[in-house]
Motif scaffolding. Structure first.
Motif, PDB file in Angstrom:
ATOM      1  N   GLY A 111      -4.493 -51.868 169.350  1.00 25.83           N
ATOM      2  CA  GLY A 111      -5.495 -50.813 169.173  1.00 25.83           C
ATOM      3  C   GLY A 111      -5.018 -49.743 168.207  1.00 25.83           C
ATOM      4  O   GLY A 111      -5.793 -49.235 167.387  1.00 25.83           O
ATOM      5  N   GLY A 112      -3.736 -49.409 168.275  1.00 25.15           N
ATOM      6  CA  GLY A 112      -3.174 -48.434 167.345  1.00 25.15           C
ATOM      7  C   GLY A 112      -3.204 -48.938 165.904  1.00 25.15           C
ATOM      8  O   GLY A 112      -3.485 -48.179 164.973  1.00 25.15           O
ATOM      9  N   ILE A 113      -2.932 -50.224 165.721  1.00 27.90           N
ATOM     10  CA  ILE A 113      -2.986 -50.810 164.377  1.00 27.90           C
ATOM     11  C   ILE A 113      -4.418 -50.763 163.844  1.00 27.90           C
ATOM     12  O   ILE A 113      -4.657 -50.366 162.700  1.00 27.90           O
ATOM     13  N   LEU A 114      -5.389 -51.171 164.676  1.00 26.92           N
ATOM     14  CA  LEU A 114      -6.787 -51.134 164.240  1.00 26.92           C
ATOM     15  C   LEU A 114      -7.240 -49.705 163.944  1.00 26.92           C
ATOM     16  O   LEU A 114      -7.984 -49.470 162.986  1.00 26.92           O
ATOM     17  N   LEU A 115      -6.800 -48.772 164.743  1.00 30.29           N
ATOM     18  CA  LEU A 115      -7.150 -47.371 164.512  1.00 30.29           C
ATOM     19  C   LEU A 115      -6.570 -46.881 163.188  1.00 30.29           C
ATOM     20  O   LEU A 115      -7.266 -46.196 162.418  1.00 30.29           O
ATOM     21  N   ALA A 116      -5.338 -47.239 162.891  1.00 29.07           N
ATOM     22  CA  ALA A 116      -4.719 -46.842 161.623  1.00 29.07           C
ATOM     23  C   ALA A 116      -5.461 -47.459 160.434  1.00 29.07           C
ATOM     24  O   ALA A 116      -5.704 -46.782 159.429  1.00 29.07           O
ATOM     25  N   VAL A 117      -5.839 -48.723 160.546  1.00 26.16           N
ATOM     26  CA  VAL A 117      -6.587 -49.375 159.467  1.00 26.16           C
ATOM     27  C   VAL A 117      -7.951 -48.705 159.293  1.00 26.16           C
ATOM     28  O   VAL A 117      -8.404 -48.452 158.173  1.00 26.16           O
ATOM     29  N   GLY A 118      -8.628 -48.401 160.396  1.00 24.49           N
ATOM     30  CA  GLY A 118      -9.934 -47.738 160.328  1.00 24.49           C
ATOM     31  C   GLY A 118      -9.848 -46.371 159.687  1.00 24.49           C
ATOM     32  O   GLY A 118     -10.678 -46.009 158.845  1.00 24.49           O
ATOM     33  N   ILE A 119      -8.827 -45.607 160.046  1.00 26.23           N
ATOM     34  CA  ILE A 119      -8.656 -44.277 159.448  1.00 26.23           C
ATOM     35  C   ILE A 119      -8.369 -44.395 157.957  1.00 26.23           C
ATOM     36  O   ILE A 119      -8.906 -43.635 157.145  1.00 26.23           O
ATOM     37  N   SER A 120      -7.555 -45.389 157.583  1.00 22.28           N
ATOM     38  CA  SER A 120      -7.274 -45.563 156.149  1.00 22.28           C
ATOM     39  C   SER A 120      -8.533 -45.974 155.391  1.00 22.28           C
ATOM     40  O   SER A 120      -8.743 -45.550 154.249  1.00 22.28           O
ATOM     41  N   LEU A 121      -9.400 -46.780 156.004  1.00 24.40           N
ATOM     42  CA  LEU A 121     -10.663 -47.137 155.356  1.00 24.40           C
ATOM     43  C   LEU A 121     -11.579 -45.929 155.213  1.00 24.40           C
ATOM     44  O   LEU A 121     -12.299 -45.802 154.215  1.00 24.40           O
TER      45      LEU A 121
END
Length: 145
Positions: A111-121
């Motif tokens: 979930g932390g990885i997906l959150l980081a990717v979403g924030i970068s997008l």
């Protein structure tokens, strides 16, 4: 080898191969039909539109459409990350962090990885929107003409 072993193999190996094969076959059939139409037009002596194949190709996405697609991806990825992070934290705090009992303690990490990717997008979307504002206005003016 059990039947239970064949199901993941079928889903992970055979299904993607069949999907790619069907997609390739559909494109080949479309090209063959266009070629047949063009040959019949040449044989009959009709005037040939040189843009016949070009007009059927997919339209190029505008900059605004690309940015909106990035915004959609950012929203979905961020929401999945938040759900995974919060759900994993809730589950692990309630039932324990023991990896031997369940693989779910990896959920907060994913979930932390997906959150980081979403924030970068989201960052890419807002920076791109600011940098490409002039190009977007030019495209909108060209589309209105």
């Amino acid at each position: 080898m059990n039947f239970e072993d064949l199901i993941p193999i079928g889903i992970c190996v055979v299904l993607p191969i069949v999907i790619v094969w069907l997609n390739t076959r559909a494109k080949m059939n479309e090209t063959n039909k266009k070629t047949e139409i063009m040959l019949k037009a040449i044989e009959s002596g009709a005037t040939i539109d040189t843009g016949f194949f070009m007009s059927q190709q997919s339209q190029q996405k505008t900059i605004k459409e690309k940015l909106l697609a990035r915004l959609t991806g950012a929203t979905i990825t961020t929401l999945l990350g938040v759900v995974g992070l919060l759900g994993g934290l809730f589950y692990c705090n309630h039932y324990g962090w023991d990896m031997n009992n369940s693989p779910l303690p990896t959920l907060p990490f994913l979930g932390g990885i997906l959150l980081a990717v979403g924030i970068s997008l989201f960052i890419v979307y807002f920076v791109g929107k600011r940098m490409l504002a002039k190009e977007i206005e030019d495209e909108e003016r060209n589309l209105q003409k």
